[in-house]
Design an enzyme around this catalytic site. Structure first.
Site, PDB file in Angstrom:
ATOM      1  N   HIS A   3      95.259  15.627  38.819  1.00 19.27           N
ATOM      2  CA  HIS A   3      94.724  16.910  38.341  1.00 19.27           C
ATOM      3  C   HIS A   3      95.656  17.660  37.393  1.00 19.27           C
ATOM      4  CE1 HIS A   3      97.244  18.367  41.689  1.00 19.27           C
ATOM      5  NE2 HIS A   3      97.316  19.491  41.015  1.00 19.27           N
TER       6      HIS A   3
HETATM    7  C1  UD1 Z   1      95.927  24.868  40.279  1.00 19.82           C
HETATM    8  C2  UD1 Z   1      97.401  25.125  39.998  1.00 19.82           C
HETATM    9  C3  UD1 Z   1      98.187  23.834  40.143  1.00 19.82           C
HETATM   10  C4  UD1 Z   1      97.926  23.180  41.480  1.00 19.82           C
HETATM   11  C5  UD1 Z   1      96.432  23.015  41.709  1.00 19.82           C
HETATM   12  C6  UD1 Z   1      96.204  22.506  43.102  1.00 19.82           C
HETATM   13  C7  UD1 Z   1      97.924  26.885  38.345  1.00 19.82           C
HETATM   14  C8  UD1 Z   1      98.360  27.137  36.959  1.00 19.82           C
HETATM   15  N1  UD1 Z   1      97.603  25.609  38.633  1.00 19.82           N
HETATM   16  O1  UD1 Z   1      95.467  23.985  39.268  1.00 19.82           O
HETATM   17  O2  UD1 Z   1      99.567  24.101  40.023  1.00 19.82           O
HETATM   18  O3  UD1 Z   1      98.560  21.937  41.522  1.00 19.82           O
HETATM   19  O4  UD1 Z   1      95.786  24.287  41.560  1.00 19.82           O
HETATM   20  O5  UD1 Z   1      94.972  21.917  43.283  1.00 19.82           O
HETATM   21  O6  UD1 Z   1      97.865  27.791  39.150  1.00 19.82           O
HETATM   22  N2  UD1 Z   1      87.578  24.795  39.832  1.00 19.82           N
HETATM   23  C9  UD1 Z   1      86.414  24.631  40.552  1.00 19.82           C
HETATM   24  N3  UD1 Z   1      86.429  25.076  41.856  1.00 19.82           N
HETATM   25  C10 UD1 Z   1      87.468  25.660  42.443  1.00 19.82           C
HETATM   26  C11 UD1 Z   1      88.642  25.827  41.697  1.00 19.82           C
HETATM   27  C12 UD1 Z   1      88.673  25.377  40.392  1.00 19.82           C
HETATM   28  O7  UD1 Z   1      85.415  24.111  40.066  1.00 19.82           O
HETATM   29  O8  UD1 Z   1      87.400  26.029  43.634  1.00 19.82           O
HETATM   30  C13 UD1 Z   1      87.621  24.274  38.450  1.00 19.82           C
HETATM   31  C14 UD1 Z   1      87.309  25.326  37.382  1.00 19.82           C
HETATM   32  O9  UD1 Z   1      86.588  24.720  36.371  1.00 19.82           O
HETATM   33  C15 UD1 Z   1      88.708  25.696  36.878  1.00 19.82           C
HETATM   34  C16 UD1 Z   1      89.475  24.388  37.044  1.00 19.82           C
HETATM   35  O10 UD1 Z   1      88.937  23.781  38.190  1.00 19.82           O
HETATM   36  O11 UD1 Z   1      88.674  26.156  35.561  1.00 19.82           O
HETATM   37  C17 UD1 Z   1      90.980  24.572  37.199  1.00 19.82           C
HETATM   38  O12 UD1 Z   1      91.268  25.472  38.274  1.00 19.82           O
HETATM   39  P1  UD1 Z   1      92.633  26.324  38.257  1.00 19.82           P
HETATM   40  O13 UD1 Z   1      92.785  27.057  39.536  1.00 19.82           O
HETATM   41  O14 UD1 Z   1      92.752  27.111  37.012  1.00 19.82           O
HETATM   42  O15 UD1 Z   1      93.746  25.221  38.121  1.00 19.82           O
HETATM   43  P2  UD1 Z   1      93.940  23.875  38.942  1.00 19.82           P
HETATM   44  O16 UD1 Z   1      93.819  22.737  37.994  1.00 19.82           O
HETATM   45  O17 UD1 Z   1      93.085  23.889  40.142  1.00 19.82           O
HETATM   46  N1  UDP Z   2      94.705  17.383  49.743  1.00 22.02           N
HETATM   47  C1  UDP Z   2      93.539  17.473  50.492  1.00 22.02           C
HETATM   48  N2  UDP Z   2      92.403  16.875  50.006  1.00 22.02           N
HETATM   49  C2  UDP Z   2      92.384  16.188  48.829  1.00 22.02           C
HETATM   50  C3  UDP Z   2      93.580  16.107  48.076  1.00 22.02           C
HETATM   51  C4  UDP Z   2      94.723  16.733  48.547  1.00 22.02           C
HETATM   52  O1  UDP Z   2      93.528  18.068  51.558  1.00 22.02           O
HETATM   53  O2  UDP Z   2      91.322  15.654  48.460  1.00 22.02           O
HETATM   54  C5  UDP Z   2      95.912  18.058  50.238  1.00 22.02           C
HETATM   55  C6  UDP Z   2      97.150  17.210  50.371  1.00 22.02           C
HETATM   56  O3  UDP Z   2      97.223  16.619  51.650  1.00 22.02           O
HETATM   57  C7  UDP Z   2      98.269  18.219  50.153  1.00 22.02           C
HETATM   58  C8  UDP Z   2      97.674  19.216  49.188  1.00 22.02           C
HETATM   59  O4  UDP Z   2      96.266  19.045  49.267  1.00 22.02           O
HETATM   60  O5  UDP Z   2      98.570  18.873  51.382  1.00 22.02           O
HETATM   61  C9  UDP Z   2      98.150  18.997  47.779  1.00 22.02           C
HETATM   62  O6  UDP Z   2      97.434  19.829  46.914  1.00 22.02           O
HETATM   63  P1  UDP Z   2      97.212  19.525  45.377  1.00 22.02           P
HETATM   64  O7  UDP Z   2      97.474  18.101  45.084  1.00 22.02           O
HETATM   65  O8  UDP Z   2      95.885  20.082  45.008  1.00 22.02           O
HETATM   66  O9  UDP Z   2      98.277  20.492  44.676  1.00 22.02           O
HETATM   67  P2  UDP Z   2      99.819  20.339  44.275  1.00 22.02           P
HETATM   68  O10 UDP Z   2     100.583  20.006  45.498  1.00 22.02           O
HETATM   69  O11 UDP Z   2      99.910  19.307  43.209  1.00 22.02           O
HETATM   70  O12 UDP Z   2     100.156  21.679  43.718  1.00 22.02           O
END
Ligand code: UD1
Ligand code: UDP
Length: 385
Positions: free
Chosen positions: A205
Site C-alpha cells: 500500500h
Molecule cells: C495511511 C498512512 C500510512 C499507513 C496506512 C496504513 C498517511 C500519510 N498514510 O495510508 O502511513 O501505512 O494508512 O494502512 O497517514 N480509503 C478507503 N477506506 C478507508 C481508508 C482509506 O477507501 O477506510 C482509501 C481512500 O481512497 C483514500 C486512500 O484509501 O484516499 C488512502 O487512504 P489514506 O488514509 O490517505 O492513506 P493510506 O494509504 O491508507
Molecule cells: N493487518 C490486518 N489486516 C490486513 C493487513 C494488515 O489486520 O489485511 C494488520 C497487521 O497485522 C499489522 C497492521 O495491520 O498489525 C499493519 O498495518 P498497515 O500495513 O496497514 O500499516 P503500516 O504498518 O504499514 O503503517
C-alpha cells in the site's frame, strides 16, 4: 486524576493503542483515558473490525475526517482535534506511529502546550519522499515524551538533539497486542477455508509502490510470478484497489490477475491476518507493522522497498529489503518456499510488556507514586505529590 487523550486514526494505530488503553483503564484512580478516532480510516475492515477484535470500547469521540490530500486531511484533523483539546483540557495527548493523524494531533497539542507522548518515536527511513518520514520527524520534534521500540531509534533522536531524559526505550507495543491475541488468532480457519498450505502472504500500500502506474504494474508482475510458485493471498488495501482500477490494471478476469493461485481478498481482520501471517511460508510486503510482526513470529519477510525505518527487523529479525525488483523477489520467495531459513532473534524488549513500561514513565512524568502498603504488600496506595 489525569485525563489522557489517545488519538488514533488508521489501521496500524489501533493495535498500538489497545494495550495502553487497557493499562490506563486498570489505573482508573489516576487516569481517565479518552479515545479519539480521527476517522482517517473509516471502512469497517480498516477500522471497526479492530475495535471489535481488540476488545476496545467504541471511540469516545470520532472526528470523521475521512480521506483527502495530505494538507486537507491533516488540516481537518488539526481543526477538529484542537476543539476536543480545548473542551477536555487533557493532561497529555498520546499519538501513535507515523500517519497524518499522528502529525496533526501532535502539532495541535503542542501549540496548546499540552504534553505530547509519541509511541514509536525515533524511527527513520531517511527518505523524505515518504509522507510518514515527515510525520515522524515533526511529531518527534514537538513531543515531550518519546517512547521507542529499538536502540537505533534512541540514537536517531539523540542525533537530532532530543533531550535524553525524554527518551524511554520501552519496546514494541504492537507486540503486546500480538502476544495477547495470538491464541485467539490460532482459532481462525482462514487458510483452511481457502484450502491453502505452503502459501505466500502479500500486502502492498505504500504510495512509492502503488501510486505510480509503472510501479504498480511491477507489483502485479511480482504477484503473478509468486503465484507461479505457490498460492498467494493478497488482502488488498483500499489505496491499492483504487489505483488498480484507476490505472485500468483491473482486478480479476485479467490475464495477469486471473491466475487461480492468486487469492485477492478484502483487507482482513486482525485475528485472521495474524493467523495467515504466522503460518505463511514467506510474507512479501511494504508495510511497517508487518515487517515487525514477521520478525517476532520468525516468518521470512521480503520488504519491497528501497529502505526501512525498522532496520532492527533486518539485523535481529527475518526481514530482507528487496526493492521493486520482480526477479529478485520471486527468486528469494522461491528459496524460502524451498526451506531456506530466515533466522530470527527477537529484538530487545519486544516481550509483550511495553504498555506497563509506558505507564511507569507516565507515572514518573506526573509524579504519581504507587507506594506499597506494608500490610497487604499490594501496589494499592496511591500518593500524588
Ligand atoms: C495511511 C498512512 C500510512 C499507513 C496506512 C496504513 C498517511 C500519510 N498514510 O495510508 O502511513 O501505512 O494508512 O494502512 O497517514 N480509503 C478507503 N477506506 C478507508 C481508508 C482509506 O477507501 O477506510 C482509501 C481512500 O481512497 C483514500 C486512500 O484509501 O484516499 C488512502 O487512504 P489514506 O488514509 O490517505 O492513506 P493510506 O494509504 O491508507
Ligand atoms: N493487518 C490486518 N489486516 C490486513 C493487513 C494488515 O489486520 O489485511 C494488520 C497487521 O497485522 C499489522 C497492521 O495491520 O498489525 C499493519 O498495518 P498497515 O500495513 O496497514 O500499516 P503500516 O504498518 O504499514 O503503517
Amino acid at each position: 486524576m489525569k485525563t489522557i487523550l489517545l488519538v488514533a486514526g488508521t489501521r496500524p494505530n489501533f493495535m498500538k493503542l489497545a494495550p495502553l488503553h487497557e493499562a490506563l483503564t486498570k489505573r482508573k484512580e489516576s487516569y481517565r483515558p479518552i479515545v479519539v478516532h480521527t476517522g482517517q480510516h473509516y471502512d469497517d475492515r480498516m477500522s471497526d473490525v479492530f475495535f471489535r477484535q481488540l476488545g476496545l470500547p467504541e471511540p469516545d469521540i470520532n472526528l470523521g475526517v475521512g480521506s483527502g490530500t495530505h494538507g486537507h486531511q491533516t488540516g481537518k484533523v488539526m481543526i477538529a482535534v484542537e476543539e476536543v483539546m480545548l473542551d477536555l483540557k487533557p493532561d497529555m495527548v498520546v499519538v501513535f506511529g507515523d500517519v497524518n493523524s499522528t502529525l496533526a494531533a501532535a502539532i495541535a497539542a503542542a501549540k496548546l502546550e499540552i504534553p505530547v507522548a509519541h509511541v514509536e518515536a525515533g524511527l527513520r527511513s531517511n527518505d523524505w519522499s515518504m509522507p510518514e518520514e515527515i510525520n515522524r520527524i515533526v511529531a518527534d520534534r514537538v513531543s515531550t515524551l518519546h517512547f521507542t521500540t529499538c536502540e537505533d531509534a534512541n540514537l536517531n533522536l539523540v542525533r537530532e538533539g532530543v533531550f535524553e531524559d525524554s527518551i524511554h526505550f520501552v519496546g514494541n507495543i504492537m507486540i503486546d497486542s500480538l502476544s495477547k491475541f495470538l491464541p485467539m488468532a490460532e482459532k481462525m480457519t482462514v487458510a483452511e477455508d481457502m484450502n491453502l498450505s505452503d502459501y505466500i502472504l502479500v500486502t502492498m500500500h505504500r504510495p512509492g509502490n502503488v501510486d505510480d502506474r509503472e510501479h504498480l504494474r511491477k507489483i502485479i508482475e511480482i504477484l503473478s510470478g509468486l503465484a507461479e510458485l505457490a498460492p498467494v493471498v493478497f488482502p488488498i488495501h483500499p489505496r491499492t484497489r483504487k489505483n488498480i482500477l484507476e490505472f485500468e490494471l483491473s482486478i480479476g478476469g485479467d490475464s495477469v490477475l486471473g491466475n487461480k493461485n492468486l487469492h485477492l481478498v478484502e483487507p482482513l481482520g486482525y485475528l485472521e491476518f495474524l493467523k495467515l501471517e504466522k503460518n505463511a511460508s514467506v510474507v512479501v510486503t511494504d508495510s511497517g507493522g508487518v515487517q515487525e510482526e514477521t520478525t517476532f513470529l520468525g516468518v521470512p519477510c521480503l520488504t519491497v522497498r528501497p529502505n526501512t525505518e525498522r532496520p532492527v527487523t533486518i539485523t535481529n529479525g527475518t526481514n530482507t529489503l528487496v526493492g521493486l525488483d520482480p526477479d529478485r523477489v520471486i527468486e528469494l520467495a522461491g528459496e524460502y518456499l524451498n526451506g531456506r531459513s530466515a533466522g530470527s532473534d527477537r529484538p530487545v524488549l519486544w516481550d509483550g510488556s511495553t504498555a506497563p513500561r509506558i505507564l511507569d514513565a507516565m507515572d514518573k512524568f506526573f509524579s504519581i507514586d504507587y507506594a506499597e502498603t506494608e500490610e497487604s504488600g499490594n501496589m494499592t496506595e496511591m500518593k500524588q505529590r
